[in-house]
Design a protein around this motif. Structure first.
Motif, PDB file in Angstrom:
ATOM      1  N   SER A   1      21.458 -36.745   4.102  1.00  0.00           N
ATOM      2  CA  SER A   1      22.150 -37.810   4.617  1.00  0.00           C
ATOM      3  C   SER A   1      21.969 -37.887   6.216  1.00  0.00           C
ATOM      4  CB  SER A   1      23.644 -37.968   4.314  1.00  0.00           C
ATOM      5  OG  SER A   1      24.334 -36.783   4.762  1.00  0.00           O
TER       6      SER A   1
ATOM      7  N   THR B   1      19.841 -44.997  -1.571  1.00  0.00           N
ATOM      8  CA  THR B   1      20.126 -45.052   0.097  1.00  0.00           C
ATOM      9  C   THR B   1      19.277 -46.335   0.218  1.00  0.00           C
ATOM     10  OG1 THR B   1      20.268 -42.851   0.585  1.00  0.00           O
ATOM     11  CG2 THR B   1      19.382 -44.379   2.180  1.00  0.00           C
TER      12      THR B   1
ATOM     13  N   LEU C   1      17.318 -40.700  -1.382  1.00  0.00           N
ATOM     14  CA  LEU C   1      17.305 -39.414  -0.438  1.00  0.00           C
ATOM     15  C   LEU C   1      18.646 -38.601  -0.998  1.00  0.00           C
ATOM     16  CD1 LEU C   1      15.866 -41.839   0.896  1.00  0.00           C
ATOM     17  CD2 LEU C   1      16.574 -40.707   3.159  1.00  0.00           C
TER      18      LEU C   1
ATOM     19  N   LEU D   1      16.878 -40.461   7.076  1.00  0.00           N
ATOM     20  CA  LEU D   1      17.149 -41.732   6.839  1.00  0.00           C
ATOM     21  C   LEU D   1      16.308 -42.602   7.620  1.00  0.00           C
ATOM     22  CD1 LEU D   1      19.469 -40.659   5.483  1.00  0.00           C
ATOM     23  CD2 LEU D   1      20.819 -42.603   6.418  1.00  0.00           C
TER      24      LEU D   1
ATOM     25  N   THR E   1      27.971 -43.376   4.761  1.00  0.00           N
ATOM     26  CA  THR E   1      27.380 -42.634   5.728  1.00  0.00           C
ATOM     27  C   THR E   1      26.280 -44.011   6.157  1.00  0.00           C
ATOM     28  OG1 THR E   1      27.629 -40.668   4.952  1.00  0.00           O
ATOM     29  CG2 THR E   1      25.767 -41.018   6.687  1.00  0.00           C
ATOM     30  N   THR E   2      26.337 -44.154   7.613  1.00  0.00           N
ATOM     31  CA  THR E   2      25.503 -45.381   8.103  1.00  0.00           C
ATOM     32  C   THR E   2      24.836 -44.760   9.354  1.00  0.00           C
ATOM     33  OG1 THR E   2      27.010 -46.737   9.058  1.00  0.00           O
ATOM     34  CG2 THR E   2      26.434 -47.177   6.961  1.00  0.00           C
TER      35      THR E   2
ATOM     36  N   TYR F   1      20.486 -38.296  10.070  1.00  0.00           N
ATOM     37  CA  TYR F   1      19.455 -39.413  10.475  1.00  0.00           C
ATOM     38  C   TYR F   1      18.166 -39.243  10.471  1.00  0.00           C
ATOM     39  CZ  TYR F   1      17.580 -42.389  14.147  1.00  0.00           C
ATOM     40  OH  TYR F   1      16.668 -43.546  14.960  1.00  0.00           O
TER      41      TYR F   1
ATOM     42  N   TYR G   1      23.565 -44.239   3.231  1.00  0.00           N
ATOM     43  CA  TYR G   1      23.047 -43.364   2.542  1.00  0.00           C
ATOM     44  C   TYR G   1      23.968 -43.437   1.141  1.00  0.00           C
ATOM     45  CZ  TYR G   1      22.772 -38.686   0.402  1.00  0.00           C
ATOM     46  OH  TYR G   1      22.341 -37.569  -0.413  1.00  0.00           O
ATOM     47  N   GLY G   2      23.028 -43.265   0.051  1.00  0.00           N
ATOM     48  CA  GLY G   2      23.482 -43.461  -1.419  1.00  0.00           C
ATOM     49  C   GLY G   2      24.501 -44.565  -1.717  1.00  0.00           C
TER      50      GLY G   2
ATOM     51  N   TYR H   1      11.291 -43.291   1.553  1.00  0.00           N
ATOM     52  CA  TYR H   1      11.542 -44.707   0.845  1.00  0.00           C
ATOM     53  C   TYR H   1      10.459 -45.046   0.083  1.00  0.00           C
ATOM     54  CZ  TYR H   1      15.384 -45.272   4.190  1.00  0.00           C
ATOM     55  OH  TYR H   1      16.528 -44.995   5.055  1.00  0.00           O
TER      56      TYR H   1
END
Length: 128
Positions: A104, A33, A101, A109, A57-58, A106, A52-53, A115
Motif C-alpha cells: 500500500s 486498487t 496490489l 501504487l 489509503t490514498t 506510494y 489502495y484496495g 496495474y
C-alpha cells in the motif's frame, strides 16, 4: 477479467473543474486498487493518484495535491477523479487503472506495471 471505461473528459478553462468517472466490471471490484494516470502529448504516462484496495489509503502526485480528489463508490463499481483549479499543464489523456496490489505504500501504487487493467482514456484539455 476487468473492464474499465472512463468518461467525463472535455474542454475546460483554467481554474475550472471536471469530474472523471471510471466504471468497472466485476463483482470483486472493491478489492482492487484503483489508480489514475495521465499522458500528455510526447510524454510518458505518469501517476496522478490511487486508492489502495477497498479504500482508506490514498496517494497523490505532487502536481495535483490539493486540487484533485480520488473517491470510489463500491456499490456502483465506479471510481471518480474530481479535478479542481485546473491548469493548462493538466492537459492530457487520463487513464483509469486497476490492480490487485498487496503493498500500500506510494512506491508500489505509482508504478504502472502494478496495474493489470486499463481503460481507453479520456481527453482533458485545459485552456488558458
Amino acid at each position: 477479467q476487468v473492464q474499465l471505461v472512463e468518461s467525463g473528459g472535455g474542454l475546460v478553462q483554467a481554474g475550472g473543474s471536471l469530474r472523471l468517472s471510471c466504471a468497472a466490471s466485476g463483482r470483486t471490484f472493491s478489492s482492487y486498487t484503483m489508480g489514475w494516470f495521465r499522458q500528455a502529448p510526447g510524454k510518458g504516462r505518469e501517476f496522478v493518484t490511487a486508492m489502495y484496495g477497498s479504500g482508506g489509503t490514498t496517494y497523490y502526485a505532487d502536481p495535483v495535491k490539493g486540487r484533485f480528489t480520488i473517491s470510489r463508490d463500491n456499490a456502483k463499481n465506479t471510481v471518480y477523479l474530481q479535478m479542481d483549479s485546473l491548469k493548462p499543464e493538466d492537459t492530457a489523456v487520463y487513464y483509469c487503472a486497476a490492480g490487485q496490489l498487496r503493498a500500500s505504500w506510494y512506491a508500489a501504487l505509482r508504478k504502472l506495471e502494478n496495474y493489470d487493467y486499463w481503460g481507453q482514456g479520456t481527453q482533458v484539455t485545459v485552456s488558458s
